[in-house]
Design a protein around this motif. Structure first.
Motif, short mmCIF file in Angstrom:
data_model
loop_
_atom_site.label_atom_id
_atom_site.label_comp_id
_atom_site.label_asym_id
_atom_site.label_seq_id
_atom_site.Cartn_x
_atom_site.Cartn_y
_atom_site.Cartn_z
N TYR A 215 0.83 -1.20 0.00
CA TYR A 215 0.00 0.00 0.00
C TYR A 215 0.87 1.25 0.00
O TYR A 215 1.99 1.25 0.54
CB TYR A 215 -0.89 0.04 1.25
CG TYR A 215 -1.84 -1.12 1.38
CD1 TYR A 215 -2.75 -1.43 0.36
CD2 TYR A 215 -1.84 -1.93 2.51
CE1 TYR A 215 -3.62 -2.50 0.49
CE2 TYR A 215 -2.71 -3.00 2.64
CZ TYR A 215 -3.60 -3.28 1.62
OH TYR A 215 -4.46 -4.34 1.75
N GLU B 48 -0.78 6.99 1.44
CA GLU B 48 -2.13 7.55 1.29
C GLU B 48 -3.19 6.46 1.40
O GLU B 48 -4.23 6.65 2.04
CB GLU B 48 -2.26 8.28 -0.06
CG GLU B 48 -1.46 9.56 -0.17
CD GLU B 48 0.02 9.31 -0.45
OE1 GLU B 48 0.41 8.13 -0.66
OE2 GLU B 48 0.78 10.30 -0.45
N GLU B 49 -2.94 5.31 0.78
CA GLU B 49 -3.90 4.20 0.84
C GLU B 49 -4.04 3.66 2.27
O GLU B 49 -5.14 3.35 2.70
CB GLU B 49 -3.45 3.08 -0.10
CG GLU B 49 -3.63 3.39 -1.57
CD GLU B 49 -3.03 2.32 -2.46
OE1 GLU B 49 -3.56 2.13 -3.58
OE2 GLU B 49 -2.05 1.67 -2.05
N VAL C 272 -3.60 5.23 5.10
CA VAL C 272 -4.38 6.17 5.92
C VAL C 272 -5.85 6.14 5.51
O VAL C 272 -6.74 6.15 6.37
CB VAL C 272 -3.81 7.59 5.80
CG1 VAL C 272 -4.73 8.60 6.50
CG2 VAL C 272 -2.41 7.66 6.42
N SER C 273 -6.09 6.10 4.22
CA SER C 273 -7.46 6.10 3.72
C SER C 273 -8.27 4.94 4.26
O SER C 273 -9.45 5.09 4.62
CB SER C 273 -7.46 6.06 2.18
OG SER C 273 -8.76 5.97 1.66
N MET C 274 -7.67 3.75 4.36
CA MET C 274 -8.39 2.58 4.87
C MET C 274 -8.84 2.76 6.31
O MET C 274 -9.81 2.16 6.74
CB MET C 274 -7.50 1.34 4.77
CG MET C 274 -7.36 0.79 3.38
SD MET C 274 -6.57 -0.84 3.36
CE MET C 274 -4.91 -0.43 3.87
N GLU D 110 -9.66 5.76 7.58
CA GLU D 110 -10.51 6.95 7.69
C GLU D 110 -11.81 6.84 6.92
O GLU D 110 -12.85 7.32 7.38
CB GLU D 110 -9.73 8.18 7.20
CG GLU D 110 -8.58 8.58 8.11
CD GLU D 110 -8.00 9.92 7.74
OE1 GLU D 110 -7.57 10.65 8.65
OE2 GLU D 110 -7.96 10.26 6.54
N GLU D 111 -11.78 6.18 5.76
CA GLU D 111 -12.98 6.09 4.93
C GLU D 111 -13.90 4.97 5.41
O GLU D 111 -13.44 3.92 5.85
CB GLU D 111 -12.59 5.85 3.46
CG GLU D 111 -11.87 7.02 2.82
CD GLU D 111 -11.63 6.79 1.35
OE1 GLU D 111 -12.06 5.73 0.82
OE2 GLU D 111 -11.00 7.67 0.72
N THR E 287 -14.90 1.90 9.43
CA THR E 287 -13.90 2.16 8.41
C THR E 287 -13.62 0.88 7.64
O THR E 287 -13.94 -0.23 8.10
CB THR E 287 -12.59 2.68 9.02
OG1 THR E 287 -11.98 1.62 9.79
CG2 THR E 287 -12.84 3.90 9.90
N LYS F 93 -1.48 9.21 10.20
CA LYS F 93 -2.02 10.45 9.64
C LYS F 93 -1.02 11.59 9.83
O LYS F 93 -0.82 12.42 8.91
CB LYS F 93 -3.35 10.80 10.31
CG LYS F 93 -4.02 12.07 9.80
CD LYS F 93 -4.50 11.90 8.36
CE LYS F 93 -5.50 12.95 7.96
NZ LYS F 93 -5.03 14.33 8.14
N ASP G 156 0.59 13.81 6.86
CA ASP G 156 0.50 15.28 6.85
C ASP G 156 1.88 15.92 6.77
O ASP G 156 2.07 16.94 6.08
CB ASP G 156 -0.23 15.77 8.11
CG ASP G 156 -1.71 15.41 8.10
OD1 ASP G 156 -2.23 15.10 7.03
OD2 ASP G 156 -2.33 15.42 9.19
#
Length: 364
Positions: free
Chosen positions: A301, A304-305, A307-309, A311-312, A320, A357, A361
């Motif tokens: 991964y 970005e992927e 973190v996305s897993m 959060e989304e 999530t 995260k 950032d």
């Protein structure tokens, strides 16, 4: 178990004294971590490469590695604070969280591309052909041919999960077969020696060697065929995670880890050689061609992927993507008796996106 200490801090101090350079002292900027992993695994490879290339040292991070043969054993050392952060499979995630209140900090890669169930070519399982499993028409055998078979498989791990999923596709449970607990490396050696009717392997522990020996063995099922959806993750010692200095060191570790994976994608040939070297040092030789297949079997991964897993939200759920994925696997283990009712509630809240995260950032 293998331990290897990186001496970056000492080297940096010596260099500073010899050159008489001014500025910030290395000791003020440096961190140290004890990092655990499964020897020879895909999620250990980025650490191995970063160590060899000196990237942790460049970031002022001193690493001590502690390597294990499987996730549950890896997590047992948390009882004595044996390490700060670890890379492990889903079996290690559950053992760490439910046994030692560990934190799950994100995922590194998919973990179903190297999990295979093998049978000998002269087995009635192979003779039964495919088309009898509701999960995939490419899985070999039938309910009748699998009943009573002795199967070599690691307990409490992703290999057991794949096995149980496969059996479920035939309308069977683990109780319908003879389950013989062995770690993948031991199962591989024992199966070669004639033990068991089938074996379940994962990682580099004989999987690709068995695939190449198609004149003797058949891959009768795999992680992707049973739609396991498994992944490897980062797990933190709860005491280390609560320590401010260790927390900052973990951020540096994560930064270098994902940068190492970016380098790997851009340098496939060098990565292949590092994989060969890593396995040689782990005591399991691997040809360059096999190493290339091993690296391509699962997908790493991006930061970005990862973190996305965390959060989304998963489709049609308030959870999530990562929580739903992990809890789904845990529910399955509870159903088959590996864990107890209520462990799913105990697991909730242990996936923490905060650290990763912050790393994301800071990279923007």
């Amino acid at each position: 178990m293998k331990k290897a200490a990186a001496l970056g801090l000492a080297a940096a101090l010596c260099a500073g004294m010899l050159s008489g350079c001014g500025g910030t002292k290395a000791s003020e900027a440096s961190h140290s971590l004890t990092v655990s992993a499964i020897g020879g695994s895909l999620n250990y490879l980025p650490i191995y490469i970063a160590q060899e290339e000196g990237w942790f040292k460049e970031e002022g991070l001193e690493i001590e590695e502690v390597l294990f043969t499987n996730g549950p054993v890896q997590m047992e050392s948390l009882s004595s604070d044996g390490w700060d952060i670890g890379c492990t499979g889903v079996g290690g995630v559950f053992a760490g969280v439910l046994g030692y209140d560990a934190k799950v900090l994100g995922s590194s890669n998919t973990d179903d591309g190297t999990q295979y169930v093998f049978a000998r070519n002269d087995s009635d399982i192979v003779a039964a052909g495919t088309g009898n499993n509701v999960l995939s028409d490419q899985i070999y055998g039938s309910a009748e041919t699998w009943k009573g078979k002795s199967i070599l498989c690691n307990t409490g791990s992703v290999t057991q999960y794949v096995l149980i999923k496969m059996l479920e596709g035939f309308g069977l449970t683990q109780e319908d077969v003879e389950f013989i607990a062995m770690d993948p490396a031991t199962a591989y050696s024992a199966f070669l020696a004639g033990e068991g009717d089938a074996c379940v392997l994962t990682g580099s522990g004989g999987t690709f060697k068995m695939l190449e020996a198609s004149d003797q063995y058949t891959a009768v099922a795999s992680g992707p065929l049973v739609d396991s959806g498994l992944m490897c993750s980062f797990v933190a010692n709860k005491n280390s995670y609560a320590d401010e200095e260790k927390y900052e060191a973990m951020k540096v570790f994560m930064k270098v880890y994902f940068q190492s994976m970016d380098w790997m994608k851009a340098h496939p040939e060098e990565t292949k050689q590092y994989c060969v070297d890593m396995n040689d040092e782990n005591g399991s030789s691997m040809e360059a061609e096999v190493a290339g297949k091993y690296i391509q079997a699962d997908r790493y991964y991006t930061l970005e992927e990862a973190v996305s897993m965390m959060e989304e939200k998963a489709e049609g759920s308030d959870e999530t993507v990562m929580d739903k994925n992990l809890e789904g696997v845990l529910d399955f283990f509870i159903q088959v008796g590996n864990y107890s009712e209520g462990d799913d509630e105990r697991f909730k809240g242990h996936v923490d996106a905060k650290l990763l995260k912050e790393v994301l950032d800071a990279s923007k």
